[in-house]
Write a protein that holds these residues in place. Structure first.
Motif, PDB file in Angstrom:
ATOM      1  N   ALA B 177     -11.310 -37.218 -38.884  1.00  0.00           N
ATOM      2  CA  ALA B 177     -10.528 -36.770 -37.724  1.00  0.00           C
ATOM      3  C   ALA B 177      -9.246 -37.587 -37.614  1.00  0.00           C
ATOM      4  O   ALA B 177      -8.163 -37.041 -37.397  1.00  0.00           O
ATOM      5  CB  ALA B 177     -11.363 -36.910 -36.453  1.00  0.00           C
ATOM      6  N   ASP B 178      -9.374 -38.875 -37.799  1.00  0.00           N
ATOM      7  CA  ASP B 178      -8.227 -39.771 -37.748  1.00  0.00           C
ATOM      8  C   ASP B 178      -7.192 -39.360 -38.801  1.00  0.00           C
ATOM      9  O   ASP B 178      -5.997 -39.274 -38.518  1.00  0.00           O
ATOM     10  CB  ASP B 178      -8.704 -41.206 -38.011  1.00  0.00           C
ATOM     11  N   ALA B 179      -7.681 -39.067 -40.005  1.00  0.00           N
ATOM     12  CA  ALA B 179      -6.779 -38.691 -41.095  1.00  0.00           C
ATOM     13  C   ALA B 179      -6.068 -37.377 -40.802  1.00  0.00           C
ATOM     14  O   ALA B 179      -4.989 -37.120 -41.311  1.00  0.00           O
ATOM     15  CB  ALA B 179      -7.554 -38.594 -42.402  1.00  0.00           C
ATOM     16  N   MET B 180      -6.687 -36.520 -39.974  1.00  0.00           N
ATOM     17  CA  MET B 180      -6.065 -35.231 -39.646  1.00  0.00           C
ATOM     18  C   MET B 180      -5.058 -35.365 -38.511  1.00  0.00           C
ATOM     19  O   MET B 180      -4.468 -34.379 -38.085  1.00  0.00           O
ATOM     20  CB  MET B 180      -7.133 -34.236 -39.211  1.00  0.00           C
ATOM     21  N   GLY B 181      -4.920 -36.558 -37.963  1.00  0.00           N
ATOM     22  CA  GLY B 181      -3.957 -36.745 -36.896  1.00  0.00           C
ATOM     23  C   GLY B 181      -4.551 -36.627 -35.500  1.00  0.00           C
ATOM     24  O   GLY B 181      -3.837 -36.436 -34.526  1.00  0.00           O
ATOM     25  N   ILE B 182      -5.891 -36.705 -35.411  1.00  0.00           N
ATOM     26  CA  ILE B 182      -6.530 -36.736 -34.095  1.00  0.00           C
ATOM     27  C   ILE B 182      -6.751 -38.206 -33.754  1.00  0.00           C
ATOM     28  O   ILE B 182      -7.364 -38.926 -34.528  1.00  0.00           O
ATOM     29  CB  ILE B 182      -7.890 -36.002 -34.140  1.00  0.00           C
ATOM     30  N   ASN B 183      -6.243 -38.654 -32.616  1.00  0.00           N
ATOM     31  CA  ASN B 183      -6.374 -40.063 -32.255  1.00  0.00           C
ATOM     32  C   ASN B 183      -7.755 -40.298 -31.620  1.00  0.00           C
ATOM     33  O   ASN B 183      -7.970 -39.946 -30.463  1.00  0.00           O
ATOM     34  CB  ASN B 183      -5.261 -40.422 -31.279  1.00  0.00           C
TER      35      ASN B 183
END
Ligand SMILES: Nc1ncnc2c1ncn2[C@@H]1O[C@H](COP(=O)(O)OP(=O)(O)OP(=O)(O)O)[C@@H](O)[C@H]1O
Ligand SMILES: [Mg+2]
Lengths: 236, 303
Positions: B177-183
């Motif tokens: 999720a982090d890698a997809m740009g979700i903080n």
């Protein structure tokens, strides 16, 4: 001017030095391959660029801007997307939801819908399975989904971590031809591969990483016929 | 009908109230975070209502506003709980799994001890004579019931929203999720705050309902009880905590005629449910639905 520039990059895991003083450049429109043995630091480099890991030393410059201190979501917004090692698709969510999540940083609804149909054109197998949960896809289909998902953020730079991992030769060829298409349509690509020969055949330039440091670099054509690279990485 | 409500009204309202508290655990769980902080925010919300309802300072407000003071109490409790949740959540949500659970239990304990020692919360004795909103206990269904409906609607919408999608992505794989740009931090704190606001509002509704409020309202035991609601009910959809909270809070009452053996049966039900329904009651109902759809062709949806 280079699209991405790594200057003297060092990354640690606690006391382990995974990447040491790495210099690398990618120009707009290129496909660049990063090869190296297991544990050489390839995935670490990608994770550092995506800002998932702290940088100990050095700097990362993207599109003329220093991004070393940015958060992962800011980097995605700027135009860097990664398809991580082991194609981490969200297994419980549908193919469609995975694609939507790839576009998470975008707000343009019409553009997103448009890009989803574009991905389905590129990967027809995904369209047939769009309501299926991603965990039920085959390995090759999951890899396609991981690439499509990364493309959904409209990246300028697409980073692929071992897209051929565990796939049959036929599927690998399909994936590489898609990579070539994406590049032809204007996406710059950083490709990490174990399948060195194939990756080099599909790229403009290659960097060879050994124990966290670059040992060879040059045009893929040249390195493909370089004796030392041939022995170490191409099984020749 | 009225007789039934007179006799069982208290239980009925309690079931809805406990279901709401179970749901307050569900929001952090949507993004994979096991927080047991709800009893703390529940206690806090109750104190807010009890204090506004009893101390001298607010007397002119109470006199001039009439019943309107009650919704204002809920609002105040929600805001204060939400604010505290941001303060507690940002450092606490750096922890994962069992460590987060332990940290939130510690939060509940600290809050309990603080309330036990403050003058404004009535110390160990607590606050008595909290003004009632209704004359009869069962009438409180008119506060808890609509809140439950509201939360069900909210959860239904949340589940299908952009934010809900981010929650689920984080639960499944935080790094991806982090890698997809979700903080992840931002959404985890948001989920924690939603749960805290709900627990705080339920507390503020409960103080008038129970007429009295003290430090025993927010304890470790309550943390474990709510955890049981979610475990037994299921945490994959909002129906799990709803069913778990209602059924488990009713169980001791239903078993009351059995006298002493009721605790044994209560325990047996918990063990049985956790072994044979690993996805909770809601999950088991879902499986049954799949089963009937598949085998009997009943309720098949088009597609
Ligand atoms: N989370 C971690 N904690 C500690 N050490 C790590 C961690 N991840 C990687 N390493 C170490 O860092 C070094 C580089 O790892 P990295 O994953 O970047 O290698 P790689 O080149 O991608 O290898 P592979 O081809 O096997 O994927 C290795 O020595 C590895 O053991
Ligand atoms: Mg790797």
């Amino acid at each position: 001017m280079a699209l991405l520039e790594l200057k003297n990059l060092s990354v640690n895991y606690g006391a382990i030095q995974a990447v040491q003083g790495l210099n690398l450049e990618i120009n707009s429109g290129e496909v660049v391959t990063l090869i190296g043995a297991n544990g050489a630091g390839k995935s670490t480099t990608l994770r550092a660029i995506s800002r998932l890991l702290k940088v100990r030393e050095g700097s990362i410059i993207f599109d003329g801007r220093e991004i070393t201190g940015l958060a992962p979501d800011a980097v995605v917004r700027m135009g860097i997307a990664q398809s991580p090692e082991g194609r981490q698709v969200l297994a419980r969510q549908s193919v469609l939801d995975n694609l939507e999540l790839g576009a998470y940083v975008r707000k343009d609804r019409a553009g997103i819908t448009n890009d989803i149909s574009r991905m389905f054109q590129l990967f027809p197998r995904l369209e047939e399975r769009k309501q299926q949960s991603a965990g039920t896809l085959s390995g090759g289909e999951q890899q396609m989904l991981a690439i499509a998902r990364a493309m959904m953020s409209r990246p300028k730079l697409l980073m692929l971590d071992e897209p051929s991992l565990g796939l049959a030769p036929l599927i690998i060829r399909e994936i590489f031809s898609i990579i070539r298409n994406l590049n032809a349509e204007g996406t710059t690509i950083l490709l990490v591969e174990q399948n060195a020969k194939l990756a080099m055949q599909h790229s403009h330039r290659t960097y060879v990483l050994e124990a966290g440091q670059i040992t060879f670099t040059g045009s893929s054509q040249e390195l493909l016929s370089d004796d030392r690279v041939l022995h170490a990485y191409l099984g020749g | 009908m009225t007789d039934f409500l007179q006799n069982n009204g208290f239980l009925l309202v309690t079931m809805v109230q406990q279901a709401l508290l179970a749901m307050s655990l569900y929001y952090p769980l949507m993004c994979g975070q096991l927080s047991l902080a709800s009893p703390g925010f529940y206690a806090l919300g109750g104190y807010v209502a009890a204090i506004i309802g009893t101390i001298e300072y607010f007397a002119p407000w109470r006199d001039s506003l009439g019943w309107v003071i009650f919704p204002l109490e809920w609002l105040a409790a929600g805001i204060i709980s939400g604010f505290l949740a941001v303060l507690v959540g940002i450092p606490a949500l750096r922890l994962r799994g069992i460590y987060l659970a332990l940290a939130t239990i510690a939060f509940v304990e600290i809050l309990r001890v603080v309330c036990l020692n403050l003058e404004i919360t009535g110390g160990a004795i607590g606050i008595f004579g909290v003004p009632q909103l209704f004359e009869s206990r069962w009438s409180y269904i008119w506060t808890f019931g609509p809140l439950l409906m509201l939360m069900l609607f909210f959860s239904y919408r949340l589940d299908r929203s952009r934010v809900g999608r981010a929650f689920k992505a984080i639960r499944e794989d935080e790094l991806a999720a982090d890698a997809m740009g979700i903080n992840p931090t931002r959404y985890k704190v948001l989920a924690f705050v939603i749960g805290a606001v709900l627990a705080g509002v339920v507390g503020a509704m409960s103080a008038p309902f129970l007429n009295t409020w003290n430090a025993r309202q927010g304890t470790f035991d309550a943390s474990i009880a709510y955890l049981a609601y979610v475990l037994i009910g299921g945490s994959r959809s909002m129906w799990g905590p709803l069913l778990g909270g209602m059924m488990l809070s009713a169980l001791p009452e239903i078993l009351r005629p059995l006298k002493d053996s009721r605790l044994i049966i209560n325990g047996f039900v918990l063990v049985f449910a956790s072994i044979y329904m690993p996805k909770g009651i809601a999950g088991a109902v879902g499986n049954l639905k799949n089963f009937t759809t598949r085998i009997l062709g009943i309720g098949r949806s088009e597609k």
